[in-house]
Write a protein that holds these residues in place. Structure first.
Motif, PDB file in Angstrom:
ATOM      1  N   VAL A 216      -3.681 -24.835  11.459  1.00 42.03           N
ATOM      2  CA  VAL A 216      -3.643 -23.792  12.836  1.00 42.03           C
ATOM      3  C   VAL A 216      -3.193 -24.688  14.067  1.00 42.03           C
ATOM      4  O   VAL A 216      -2.737 -24.104  14.875  1.00 42.03           O
ATOM      5  CB  VAL A 216      -5.472 -23.428  12.910  1.00 42.03           C
ATOM      6  N   ALA A 217      -3.566 -25.914  13.961  1.00 41.07           N
ATOM      7  CA  ALA A 217      -3.209 -26.789  15.057  1.00 41.07           C
ATOM      8  C   ALA A 217      -1.572 -26.742  15.220  1.00 41.07           C
ATOM      9  O   ALA A 217      -0.833 -26.965  16.262  1.00 41.07           O
ATOM     10  CB  ALA A 217      -3.656 -28.069  15.065  1.00 41.07           C
ATOM     11  N   SER A 218      -0.829 -26.372  14.038  1.00 41.76           N
ATOM     12  CA  SER A 218       0.554 -26.407  14.252  1.00 41.76           C
ATOM     13  C   SER A 218       1.183 -25.255  14.439  1.00 41.76           C
ATOM     14  O   SER A 218       2.469 -24.954  14.448  1.00 41.76           O
ATOM     15  CB  SER A 218       1.191 -27.100  12.627  1.00 41.76           C
ATOM     16  N   LYS A 244     -11.675 -20.849  14.339  1.00 45.52           N
ATOM     17  CA  LYS A 244     -11.403 -19.592  15.260  1.00 45.52           C
ATOM     18  C   LYS A 244     -11.275 -20.087  16.806  1.00 45.52           C
ATOM     19  O   LYS A 244     -10.534 -19.574  17.508  1.00 45.52           O
ATOM     20  CB  LYS A 244     -12.470 -18.678  15.043  1.00 45.52           C
ATOM     21  N   ALA A 245     -12.240 -20.838  17.177  1.00 45.34           N
ATOM     22  CA  ALA A 245     -12.171 -21.259  18.503  1.00 45.34           C
ATOM     23  C   ALA A 245     -10.924 -22.222  18.687  1.00 45.34           C
ATOM     24  O   ALA A 245     -10.413 -21.948  19.832  1.00 45.34           O
ATOM     25  CB  ALA A 245     -13.553 -22.351  18.629  1.00 45.34           C
ATOM     26  N   LEU A 246     -10.527 -23.078  17.967  1.00 43.76           N
ATOM     27  CA  LEU A 246      -9.412 -23.861  18.080  1.00 43.76           C
ATOM     28  C   LEU A 246      -8.013 -22.653  18.283  1.00 43.76           C
ATOM     29  O   LEU A 246      -7.172 -22.973  18.953  1.00 43.76           O
ATOM     30  CB  LEU A 246      -9.229 -24.723  16.765  1.00 43.76           C
ATOM     31  N   ALA A 247      -8.090 -21.593  17.294  1.00 43.17           N
ATOM     32  CA  ALA A 247      -6.972 -20.730  17.492  1.00 43.17           C
ATOM     33  C   ALA A 247      -6.856 -19.970  18.871  1.00 43.17           C
ATOM     34  O   ALA A 247      -6.222 -19.910  19.386  1.00 43.17           O
ATOM     35  CB  ALA A 247      -7.068 -19.708  16.327  1.00 43.17           C
ATOM     36  N   VAL A 252      -3.369 -18.649  19.678  1.00 41.38           N
ATOM     37  CA  VAL A 252      -2.568 -18.098  18.535  1.00 41.38           C
ATOM     38  C   VAL A 252      -3.401 -17.288  17.805  1.00 41.38           C
ATOM     39  O   VAL A 252      -3.175 -16.592  16.673  1.00 41.38           O
ATOM     40  CB  VAL A 252      -1.989 -19.077  17.705  1.00 41.38           C
ATOM     41  N   ALA A 253      -4.870 -16.752  18.342  1.00 40.42           N
ATOM     42  CA  ALA A 253      -5.765 -16.002  17.585  1.00 40.42           C
ATOM     43  C   ALA A 253      -5.141 -14.663  17.101  1.00 40.42           C
ATOM     44  O   ALA A 253      -5.585 -14.184  16.026  1.00 40.42           O
ATOM     45  CB  ALA A 253      -6.842 -15.689  18.271  1.00 40.42           C
ATOM     46  N   ASP A 254      -4.250 -13.960  17.797  1.00 35.84           N
ATOM     47  CA  ASP A 254      -3.713 -12.495  17.529  1.00 35.84           C
ATOM     48  C   ASP A 254      -2.819 -12.720  16.340  1.00 35.84           C
ATOM     49  O   ASP A 254      -2.580 -11.706  15.787  1.00 35.84           O
ATOM     50  CB  ASP A 254      -3.279 -12.190  18.858  1.00 35.84           C
ATOM     51  N   SER A 255      -2.207 -13.980  15.998  1.00 32.90           N
ATOM     52  CA  SER A 255      -1.492 -14.122  15.041  1.00 32.90           C
ATOM     53  C   SER A 255      -2.071 -14.688  13.584  1.00 32.90           C
ATOM     54  O   SER A 255      -1.477 -15.053  12.609  1.00 32.90           O
ATOM     55  CB  SER A 255      -0.106 -14.781  15.341  1.00 32.90           C
ATOM     56  N   ILE A 256      -3.451 -14.664  13.784  1.00 33.57           N
ATOM     57  CA  ILE A 256      -4.071 -15.023  12.254  1.00 33.57           C
ATOM     58  C   ILE A 256      -5.011 -13.965  11.956  1.00 33.57           C
ATOM     59  O   ILE A 256      -5.681 -13.328  12.748  1.00 33.57           O
ATOM     60  CB  ILE A 256      -5.017 -16.276  12.857  1.00 33.57           C
ATOM     61  N   ARG A 257      -5.041 -13.486  10.671  1.00 32.78           N
ATOM     62  CA  ARG A 257      -5.666 -12.616   9.955  1.00 32.78           C
ATOM     63  C   ARG A 257      -6.914 -13.226   9.083  1.00 32.78           C
ATOM     64  O   ARG A 257      -6.481 -13.915   8.159  1.00 32.78           O
ATOM     65  CB  ARG A 257      -5.008 -11.618   9.136  1.00 32.78           C
ATOM     66  N   TRP A 258      -8.157 -13.107   9.107  1.00 30.24           N
ATOM     67  CA  TRP A 258      -9.034 -13.463   8.590  1.00 30.24           C
ATOM     68  C   TRP A 258      -9.699 -12.602   7.429  1.00 30.24           C
ATOM     69  O   TRP A 258     -10.278 -11.632   7.844  1.00 30.24           O
ATOM     70  CB  TRP A 258      -9.987 -13.931   9.625  1.00 30.24           C
ATOM     71  N   HIS A 259      -9.512 -12.789   6.345  1.00 31.28           N
ATOM     72  CA  HIS A 259      -9.853 -12.061   5.075  1.00 31.28           C
ATOM     73  C   HIS A 259     -11.197 -12.074   4.530  1.00 31.28           C
ATOM     74  O   HIS A 259     -11.767 -11.227   4.023  1.00 31.28           O
ATOM     75  CB  HIS A 259      -8.882 -11.770   4.189  1.00 31.28           C
TER      76      HIS A 259
END
Length: 311
Positions: A216-218, A244-247, A252-259
Motif C-alpha cells: 500500500v505504501a508503494s 486503510k488509514a495509511l491508504a 490512494v483509498a479509492d483505488s483499493i478494493r477490500w473484499h
C-alpha cells in the motif's frame, strides 16, 4: 484406544476453519482426507475466551479449547494438558497429528498423547522476526531448547516445504500442500485481464511480515505509472483499520478494493481476472508453497517476487 477396527485420529491445530490461513487450510485438508479414507477424525483447536466449545466443519467434529491468554500470536491455557488427555481418552484416539508453528498447543498435545503415535506437521521456518525485543528472545529460546525436544518425541515428522524447521532433524518427510485444480485454474486464452494487483492473505498485527502495508505504501508509485490500476485485497484481521488509514493518508483509498474473507471459489475468480499477483511475504521463512501454486494454476498473469523491504 478405539474399540473397533476404525482408527481414530486427532488433528490438533491452533486455528481451524472458519479461521483463514495456510495452516488452517492444510489441517482442514488432512482432516477431510482422513475422513474420506474411512478414519474417524476429531479436530482439536482453540478459540479466544474461556471454556470448551464444540461445532462441526464440513461434517468434522471440532472441539475448541478456550484460550484466555494470547502472547504475540500464540494462544495459551495452562489447563490444556489435562483437557487434551481427557479428550484423547474419551474419543478413543489412536493417533495424534499436530500442526505448528504457533507454540504451546502442539507441544502440549505431543506430551498429552502419552504412548500414542504422534505425527508432527511443521509449516514454516524460524518464527524469529529479526527485529529484536523480548518476543524474538523467547522465540529463539523456544526453537533452541523446547522445539527440538518436542520433535524428538514425535513418531513421524512432516514439513510442508523444504524450509520447515523439521528438515534440521533429518527425519522429516516433505508433503507440500495440494491445490484443487477444478477450482484454481487459468482463465480462457482470450480472456482480458484487468490492470489489477491482488493481495490475498491474513491482515493481522502478528502477520505484519506478509507485507500488505509495504504494498500500500508503494501504491502511489504504481498509480503514477498506471492511473487505472486497482489493488484488490482479500483477507481480514486487526490490521485492516491501520492499513486503510495509511491508504487514506496517501490518497490512494479509492483505488483499493477490500473484499474481506472469500471462499476458495470466489478467490479463484479474482485471481483469474487480475494482471499481477505479487508474493505477499517479505520473509524467506514463510513456507507458503500453496499460495504460489494457486497463483500459477489460477492465472496466466505474471507472478512477481517483489523485494518488499526495499520497494
Amino acid at each position: 484406544m478405539s474399540t473397533d477396527q476404525q482408527t481414530t485420529v486427532a488433528v490438533v491445530a491452533p486455528r481451524f476453519p472458519p479461521d483463514v490461513g495456510g495452516l488452517e487450510n492444510y489441517a482442514h485438508w488432512v482432516a477431510r482426507s482422513l475422513q474420506s479414507e474411512g478414519y474417524r477424525v476429531v479436530v482439536v483447536s482453540t478459540h479466544p475466551g474461556r471454556g470448551i466449545t464444540e461445532d462441526e466443519v464440513d461434517g468434522l467434529p471440532v472441539i475448541r479449547l478456550g484460550a484466555p491468554l494470547t502472547l504475540s500470536n500464540t494462544p495459551i491455557n495452562p489447563w490444556w494438558y489435562v483437557q487434551l488427555r481427557r479428550i484423547f481418552r474419551e474419543h478413543h484416539v489412536d493417533v495424534v497429528n499436530t500442526h505448528a508453528p504457533v507454540p504451546f498447543l502442539a507441544d502440549v498435545a505431543t506430551y498429552a498423547a502419552g504412548r500414542r503415535p504422534v505425527v508432527a506437521t511443521y509449516h514454516a521456518g524460524s518464527m524469529v522476526k529479526g527485529v529484536g525485543g523480548p518476543i524474538d528472545g523467547l522465540l529463539r529460546g523456544y526453537e533452541r531448547w523446547v522445539l527440538p525436544r518436542v520433535l524428538r518425541r514425535a513418531t513421524r515428522l512432516v514439513g510442508v516445504s523444504p524450509i520447515a524447521l523439521t528438515t534440521r532433524t533429518g527425519r522429516d518427510v516433505t508433503i507440500s500442500p495440494g491445490v484443487d485444480t477444478s477450482v484454481f485454474h487459468p482463465p480462457p486464452d482470450d480472456a482480458v485481464r484487468d490492470p489489477h494487483v491482488l493481495y490475498a492473505g491474513r491482515i493481522e498485527t502478528a502477520s505484519r511480515w506478509k507485507g500488505l502495508q509495504v504494498l500500500v505504501a508503494s501504491w502511489p508509485a504504481v498509480l503514477e505509472q498506471r492511473p487505472d490500476a486497482v489493488l484488490e485485497v482479500v483477507g481480514d484481521g486487526d490490521l485492516v483499520p491501520e492499513i486503510k488509514a495509511l491508504a487514506d493518508d496517501l490518497g490512494v483509498a479509492d483505488s483499493i478494493r477490500w473484499h474481506g474473507s472469500l471462499s476458495h471459489g470466489q478467490l479463484a475468480e479474482v485471481m483469474r481476472r487480475v494482471s499481477v499477483i505479487p508474493n505477499d511475504s517479505d520473509s524467506v521463512r514463510d513456507g507458503r508453497h500453496v499460495t504460489l501454486t494457486r497463483r500459477i494454476t489460477s492465472a496466466s498473469s505474471p507472478w512477481l517476487r517483489l523485494p518488499c523491504q526495499r520497494m
